[in-house]
Design an enzyme around this catalytic site. Structure first.
Site, PDB file in Angstrom:
ATOM      1  N   HIS A  22      33.046  29.208  38.521  1.00 44.97           N
ATOM      2  CA  HIS A  22      34.103  30.221  38.621  1.00 44.97           C
ATOM      3  C   HIS A  22      33.997  31.128  37.398  1.00 44.97           C
ATOM      4  O   HIS A  22      34.569  30.855  36.344  1.00 44.97           O
ATOM      5  CB  HIS A  22      35.474  29.531  38.697  1.00 44.97           C
ATOM      6  CG  HIS A  22      36.618  30.477  38.896  1.00 44.97           C
ATOM      7  ND1 HIS A  22      37.838  30.078  39.409  1.00 44.97           N
ATOM      8  CD2 HIS A  22      36.743  31.807  38.662  1.00 44.97           C
ATOM      9  CE1 HIS A  22      38.658  31.106  39.477  1.00 44.97           C
ATOM     10  NE2 HIS A  22      38.015  32.173  39.020  1.00 44.97           N
ATOM     11  N   HIS A 202      40.210  32.919  45.748  1.00 43.09           N
ATOM     12  CA  HIS A 202      41.241  32.591  44.761  1.00 43.09           C
ATOM     13  C   HIS A 202      42.545  32.368  45.531  1.00 43.09           C
ATOM     14  O   HIS A 202      42.915  33.203  46.372  1.00 43.09           O
ATOM     15  CB  HIS A 202      41.457  33.758  43.808  1.00 43.09           C
ATOM     16  CG  HIS A 202      40.385  33.939  42.774  1.00 43.09           C
ATOM     17  ND1 HIS A 202      39.060  34.020  43.080  1.00 43.09           N
ATOM     18  CD2 HIS A 202      40.476  34.048  41.420  1.00 43.09           C
ATOM     19  CE1 HIS A 202      38.374  34.180  41.942  1.00 43.09           C
ATOM     20  NE2 HIS A 202      39.206  34.193  40.928  1.00 43.09           N
ATOM     21  N   GLU A 205      46.906  30.672  42.253  1.00 46.81           N
ATOM     22  CA  GLU A 205      46.864  30.901  40.796  1.00 46.81           C
ATOM     23  C   GLU A 205      48.273  31.338  40.395  1.00 46.81           C
ATOM     24  O   GLU A 205      48.976  30.617  39.697  1.00 46.81           O
ATOM     25  CB  GLU A 205      45.807  31.968  40.470  1.00 46.81           C
ATOM     26  CG  GLU A 205      45.696  32.305  38.988  1.00 46.81           C
ATOM     27  CD  GLU A 205      44.706  33.446  38.695  1.00 46.81           C
ATOM     28  OE1 GLU A 205      44.321  34.182  39.633  1.00 46.81           O
ATOM     29  OE2 GLU A 205      44.330  33.606  37.505  1.00 46.81           O
TER      30      GLU A 205
HETATM   31  N1  HPA Z   1      42.274  36.019  39.236  1.00 46.46           N
HETATM   32  C1  HPA Z   1      42.143  36.984  40.139  1.00 46.46           C
HETATM   33  N2  HPA Z   1      41.249  37.933  40.037  1.00 46.46           N
HETATM   34  C2  HPA Z   1      40.418  37.935  38.998  1.00 46.46           C
HETATM   35  C3  HPA Z   1      40.509  36.953  38.038  1.00 46.46           C
HETATM   36  C4  HPA Z   1      41.480  35.937  38.166  1.00 46.46           C
HETATM   37  O1  HPA Z   1      41.632  35.018  37.350  1.00 46.46           O
HETATM   38  N3  HPA Z   1      39.541  37.239  37.129  1.00 46.46           N
HETATM   39  C5  HPA Z   1      38.885  38.340  37.562  1.00 46.46           C
HETATM   40  N4  HPA Z   1      39.422  38.762  38.688  1.00 46.46           N
HETATM   41 ZN    ZN Z   2      38.820  34.053  38.850  1.00 46.44          ZN
END
Ligand code: HPA
Ligand code: ZN
Length: 341
Positions: A22, A202, A205
């Site tokens: 990642h 993703h 988060e």
């Molecule tokens: N999250 C979402 N988009 C991103 C991230 C992240 O941590 N890093 C680079 N683009």
């Molecule tokens: Zn990322």
């Protein structure tokens, strides 16, 4: 309880053969290289010194980071710029004993500024190939769609990628998570799979647990990037365990973007205890204060990880990788030999 000495812990971590799954290549853009490339491209940066750039790297959330990250990427114009960026990252992680990388790039960040897809991918690809030959680093390349843009824009990117699909292993989904659920990209993920690409996204988060379900059920991803929020839902934890769906966690990123308040709050240990295939990576190392070793070290220190847990994390990353089964087994034996010697 017995705690490992810092210097001893650092030494152990440095020696582990590691896989990074990642990593956004644009997020490895160190200010020194940013200034060098800006100068040779006659672009003036908003900041007058490297220190001023570093000082600006204070974020309260994902969006504040993304605004600065996209601004930094604007100086990348020529194939050589993408090559230098990628080579700098690979040289750095080679010094940290990273032996396998699966690298994200964000084509739309560049094509939206009029840079050709071919320019971007050629620079990245040539550096990856050189690292394979000269540094013995194996690699996969993942093209990421920007989720704050439309699904139609992602389709255009998919189309632009097709002539280069022999260089691309998978697609991902990144950028501003809240308000841009995976469901927005269901069709383009289906079409990406039809091109032979592996799928990751993703999710969880900053976004809710529902986004992780959507990434699995609608996008049909094989890995979740981040996924911090999964512990909110026991049924989801069970699903991740039963189907061996890896999570690519990025602890220093989580602290820098205030996904967690402090490293001691990181859910990694709970995830390992529940049997989730949790792994550690750096996300955007130039912005978040560390590469792979620093991520391992800060996490191990804060959560008081044992040697057995460190070994598990290193094995998990190879397990979660897209290496072929023979290479995977080989790397996993190397990790075991390292810890047992
Ligand atoms: N999250 C979402 N988009 C991103 C991230 C992240 O941590 N890093 C680079 N683009
Ligand atoms: Zn990322």
């Amino acid at each position: 309880m017995y705690r490992m000495e810092s210097s001893y812990l650092k030494k152990i971590i440095e020696g582990i053969p590691k896989a990074e799954l990642h990593l956004h290549i644009e997020g490895s853009f160190e200010p020194e290289l940013m200034f060098e490339i800006a100068n040779r491209n006659n672009i003036s940066l908003e900041y007058d010194s490297i220190e001023a750039v570093r000082k600006a790297y204070k974020f309260n959330n994902l969006q504040e980071f993304l605004d600065i990250y996209y601004a930094g990427a604007q100086v990348l114009i020529h194939e050589r710029d993408f090559y230098d960026l990628t080579w700098a990252y690979l040289s750095k992680v080679h010094s940290q004993n990273v032996v396998h990388v699966e690298v994200f790039f964000d084509p739309q960040t560049h094509t939206d500024r009029g840079i050709e897809f071919e320019v971007v991918i050629s620079g990245i690809y040539k550096a990856l190939e050189k690292a394979k030959d000269e540094l013995n680093i194996s690699y996969k390349l993942i093209m990421s769609y920007l989720r704050h843009l439309s699904e139609a824009a992602a389709f255009e990117t998919l189309e632009a990628s097709v002539p280069f699909k022999h260089w691309i292993d998978g697609v991902g989904l990144d950028s501003s998570e809240l308000g841009n659920p995976p469901s927005k990209f269901t069709k383009v993920f289906t079409a990406s799979a039809e091109q032979g690409y592996q799928l990751v996204a993703h999710a969880g988060e900053e976004g809710p647990v529902e986004y992780i379900w959507q990434a699995l059920d609608l996008l049909k991803v094989v890995r979740i990037d981040h996924g911090n929020r999964c512990l909110d839902d026991e049924a989801l934890v069970q699903r991740l365990c039963e189907q061996h769906i890896p999570l690519t966690l990025c602890p220093l990123s989580n602290v820098a973007l205030k996904v967690i308040q402090k490293m001691e709050d990181h859910p990694l240990l709970k995830m390992l205890d529940k049997g989730i295939l949790a792994t550690i990576h750096s996300d955007d190392p130039a912005y978040f204060g560390g590469y792979m070793n620093e991520n391992y070290y800060e996490t191990a220190k804060a959560l008081n990880l044992t040697k057995a847990q460190l070994m598990q994390l290193a094995i998990n990353a190879f397990e979660a990788s897209w290496l072929d089964p023979i290479a995977k087994e080989q790397r996993i034996s190397e990790v075991k030999d390292y810890f047992n010697s």
